[in-house]
Design a protein around this motif. Structure first.
Motif, PDB file in Angstrom:
ATOM      1  N   HIS A  49     -26.946  59.396  45.717  1.00 56.73           N
ATOM      2  CA  HIS A  49     -26.918  60.814  45.404  1.00 56.73           C
ATOM      3  C   HIS A  49     -26.981  61.792  46.525  1.00 56.73           C
ATOM      4  N   ARG A  50     -26.335  62.807  46.290  1.00 51.81           N
ATOM      5  CA  ARG A  50     -26.487  63.932  47.164  1.00 51.81           C
ATOM      6  C   ARG A  50     -26.441  65.094  46.195  1.00 51.81           C
ATOM      7  N   GLU A  51     -27.103  66.221  47.088  1.00 51.72           N
ATOM      8  CA  GLU A  51     -27.212  67.533  46.098  1.00 51.72           C
ATOM      9  C   GLU A  51     -26.026  68.207  45.797  1.00 51.72           C
ATOM     10  N   TYR A  52     -26.153  68.802  44.607  1.00 49.63           N
ATOM     11  CA  TYR A  52     -24.853  69.503  44.282  1.00 49.63           C
ATOM     12  C   TYR A  52     -24.715  70.752  45.121  1.00 49.63           C
ATOM     13  N   SER A  53     -23.274  70.689  45.092  1.00 52.18           N
ATOM     14  CA  SER A  53     -22.857  72.216  45.871  1.00 52.18           C
ATOM     15  C   SER A  53     -21.708  72.811  45.130  1.00 52.18           C
ATOM     16  N   PRO A  54     -21.888  74.197  45.164  1.00 51.44           N
ATOM     17  CA  PRO A  54     -20.797  74.988  44.185  1.00 51.44           C
ATOM     18  C   PRO A  54     -19.402  74.249  44.566  1.00 51.44           C
ATOM     19  N   GLY A  55     -18.670  74.042  43.484  1.00 52.47           N
ATOM     20  CA  GLY A  55     -17.371  73.565  43.483  1.00 52.47           C
ATOM     21  C   GLY A  55     -17.405  71.960  43.084  1.00 52.47           C
ATOM     22  N   ASP A  56     -18.435  71.422  43.160  1.00 50.55           N
ATOM     23  CA  ASP A  56     -18.342  69.938  42.795  1.00 50.55           C
ATOM     24  C   ASP A  56     -18.090  69.917  41.224  1.00 50.55           C
ATOM     25  N   ASP A  57     -17.471  69.041  40.919  1.00 51.28           N
ATOM     26  CA  ASP A  57     -17.314  68.669  39.455  1.00 51.28           C
ATOM     27  C   ASP A  57     -18.490  68.359  38.633  1.00 51.28           C
ATOM     28  N   VAL A  58     -18.746  68.983  37.578  1.00 50.16           N
ATOM     29  CA  VAL A  58     -20.045  68.724  36.836  1.00 50.16           C
ATOM     30  C   VAL A  58     -20.133  67.538  35.957  1.00 50.16           C
ATOM     31  N   LYS A  59     -18.757  67.014  36.090  1.00 51.85           N
ATOM     32  CA  LYS A  59     -18.800  65.710  35.234  1.00 51.85           C
ATOM     33  C   LYS A  59     -19.477  64.451  36.038  1.00 51.85           C
ATOM     34  N   ASN A  60     -19.671  64.915  37.411  1.00 52.58           N
ATOM     35  CA  ASN A  60     -20.272  63.763  38.164  1.00 52.58           C
ATOM     36  C   ASN A  60     -22.002  64.059  38.303  1.00 52.58           C
ATOM     37  N   LEU A  61     -22.375  64.954  37.716  1.00 52.97           N
ATOM     38  CA  LEU A  61     -23.665  65.354  37.653  1.00 52.97           C
ATOM     39  C   LEU A  61     -24.406  64.146  37.176  1.00 52.97           C
ATOM     40  N   ASP A  62     -25.781  63.894  37.667  1.00 45.63           N
ATOM     41  CA  ASP A  62     -26.329  62.893  37.055  1.00 45.63           C
ATOM     42  C   ASP A  62     -27.435  63.683  36.129  1.00 45.63           C
ATOM     43  N   LYS A  68     -35.339  64.519  34.646  1.00 42.23           N
ATOM     44  CA  LYS A  68     -36.884  64.126  35.033  1.00 42.23           C
ATOM     45  C   LYS A  68     -37.157  65.008  36.217  1.00 42.23           C
ATOM     46  N   SER A  69     -36.248  65.530  36.941  1.00 40.62           N
ATOM     47  CA  SER A  69     -36.675  66.358  38.231  1.00 40.62           C
ATOM     48  C   SER A  69     -36.292  67.801  38.419  1.00 40.62           C
ATOM     49  N   ASP A  70     -35.424  68.349  37.266  1.00 39.67           N
ATOM     50  CA  ASP A  70     -34.885  69.457  37.247  1.00 39.67           C
ATOM     51  C   ASP A  70     -34.059  69.804  38.400  1.00 39.67           C
ATOM     52  N   ARG A  71     -33.474  68.951  39.204  1.00 34.62           N
ATOM     53  CA  ARG A  71     -32.383  68.997  40.366  1.00 34.62           C
ATOM     54  C   ARG A  71     -31.067  68.414  40.106  1.00 34.62           C
ATOM     55  N   TYR A  72     -30.191  69.033  40.473  1.00 31.89           N
ATOM     56  CA  TYR A  72     -28.754  68.998  40.189  1.00 31.89           C
ATOM     57  C   TYR A  72     -28.340  68.156  41.501  1.00 31.89           C
ATOM     58  N   VAL A  73     -28.110  66.840  41.059  1.00 31.10           N
ATOM     59  CA  VAL A  73     -27.444  65.954  42.185  1.00 31.10           C
ATOM     60  C   VAL A  73     -26.223  65.311  41.566  1.00 31.10           C
ATOM     61  N   ILE A  74     -25.223  65.000  42.678  1.00 31.49           N
ATOM     62  CA  ILE A  74     -24.028  64.123  42.351  1.00 31.49           C
ATOM     63  C   ILE A  74     -24.181  62.978  42.562  1.00 31.49           C
ATOM     64  N   LYS A  75     -23.567  62.136  41.705  1.00 35.88           N
ATOM     65  CA  LYS A  75     -23.306  60.705  41.840  1.00 35.88           C
ATOM     66  C   LYS A  75     -22.261  60.239  42.911  1.00 35.88           C
ATOM     67  N   ARG A  76     -22.348  59.444  43.807  1.00 31.56           N
ATOM     68  CA  ARG A  76     -21.451  59.016  44.763  1.00 31.56           C
ATOM     69  C   ARG A  76     -21.255  57.641  44.542  1.00 31.56           C
ATOM     70  N   TYR A  77     -19.807  57.200  44.797  1.00 25.80           N
ATOM     71  CA  TYR A  77     -19.597  55.634  44.479  1.00 25.80           C
ATOM     72  C   TYR A  77     -18.785  55.406  45.817  1.00 25.80           C
ATOM     73  N   GLU A  78     -18.819  53.741  46.178  1.00 28.69           N
ATOM     74  CA  GLU A  78     -18.103  53.388  47.153  1.00 28.69           C
ATOM     75  C   GLU A  78     -16.763  53.705  47.281  1.00 28.69           C
ATOM     76  N   GLU A  79     -16.054  53.814  46.026  1.00 27.29           N
ATOM     77  CA  GLU A  79     -14.614  53.810  46.219  1.00 27.29           C
ATOM     78  C   GLU A  79     -14.292  55.182  46.614  1.00 27.29           C
ATOM     79  N   GLU A  80     -15.290  56.303  46.683  1.00 29.22           N
ATOM     80  CA  GLU A  80     -14.975  57.493  47.339  1.00 29.22           C
ATOM     81  C   GLU A  80     -14.345  57.310  48.905  1.00 29.22           C
TER      82      GLU A  80
END
Length: 314
Positions: A49-62, A68-80
């Protein structure tokens, strides 16, 4: 591990980071060098996971994490990652050698570990996946290529704590290590290549046959090349017990000719196979050596006929 590894040489990083390191040919996980993979976000292999930043695609939000935590984080995958690169580091005892003129007092192994750390930092800054295999009598530490912060920490920790020792016949060990590479990519081998060369060529051929792009960083101390001793000396087999008394001036000319022939043989065989060969002398400026190589590679990449047939370099 310290937040910043002592192996990350600022001089080397400052020279190589602006140049980057791209794949010379299309290999699995590599599309066109540092361009992002079209498989972004669709891999089943979750990385971190990494913290959400403005401009990130919201479809990748977990959204589960958010619930559970009220935090916006982005999922990352190996194929990035665009490229999967494995650093193959020779940890045999001969790599312990450090001549009196070695840059910053580094042994060949310390120089190889420093270059490994800096290349890993460079590749991860490009969002490429980096792995590490240390080899002596057999493959020791094996880290499959990943691009996560955790991977970087493990890789740096392995480089900092590994000590060279033991004998090796590099070719057969590289063959065994090659069997552990699950997917095609780039393989950077860092060694003095003081080994049976026919076995080495077989191993390099196997890597190429398996679809890997291979880069050879040939690391030698200046004293090994020039035999720059002025007094009588006892030469010790660093991977054995044999000792020989000698007066270097009596055979310096013949020794240097033999060493130059050895280096040229490795260089020419690599050139014939389309493998980059870079001679790294520990008594010279490694930052300049690597920058010159990457600049040359970059220049050839921009030419119409350069890729896929990288010739022998310095």
């Amino acid at each position: 591990m310290a937040e910043r590894s002592p192996l990350l040489d600022p001089d080397i990083l400052a020279r190589i980071t602006p140049l980057g390191l791209k794949a010379a040919r299309v290999v699995e996980g590599s599309i066109t060098g540092m361009h992002r993979s079209p498989m972004h976000g669709v891999s089943p292999e979750f990385a971190e996971h990494r913290e959400y930043s403005p401009g990130d695609d919201v479809k990748n939000l977990d959204w589960k994490v958010w619930a559970k935590s009220d935090r916006y984080v982005i999922k990352r995958y190996e194929e990035e990652s665009n490229l999967r690169c494995t650093l193959m580091l020779d940890c045999s005892r001969s790599m312990q050698y450090a001549g009196k003129n070695a840059g910053k007092g580094r042994s060949k192994f310390e120089a190889a570990a420093t270059l490994s750390a800096c290349l890993a930092q460079l590749l991860m800054s490009q969002r490429d996946a980096v792995g590490l295999i240390t080899i002596d009598t057999k493959p020791r530490h094996v880290l499959d290529p990943k691009s996560t912060k955790r991977q970087k920490a493990q890789l740096m920790d392995t480089l900092e704590t590994t000590k060279p020792g033991g004998e090796t016949d590099l070719g057969p060990v590289i063959l065994r290590a090659a069997d552990q590479l699950k997917r095609r990519g780039m393989v950077v081998i860092l060694s003095d290549f003081l080994c049976d060369l026919d076995n080495l060529y077989d191993a390099l051929g196997k890597l190429q046959h398996n679809g890997h792009e291979v880069i050879v960083l040939h690391i030698l101390d200046g004293e090994e090349i020039d035999l720059s001793f002025n007094d009588s000396i006892i030469f010790k087999d660093i991977e054995g017990s044999e000792e020989v008394f000698g007066e270097p001036w009596a055979f310096r000319k013949a020794y240097k000719a033999a060493m130059e022939e050895f280096i040229e043989q490795v260089r020419s065989r690599c050139q014939f196979a389309g493998i980059d060969h870079v001679l790294v002398r520990t008594d010279e400026d490694m930052a300049q050596t690597m920058a010159q190589y990457l600049h040359r590679r970059q220049r050839i990449a921009s030419s119409s006929a350069g890729r896929g047939q990288m010739g022998v370099r310095k």
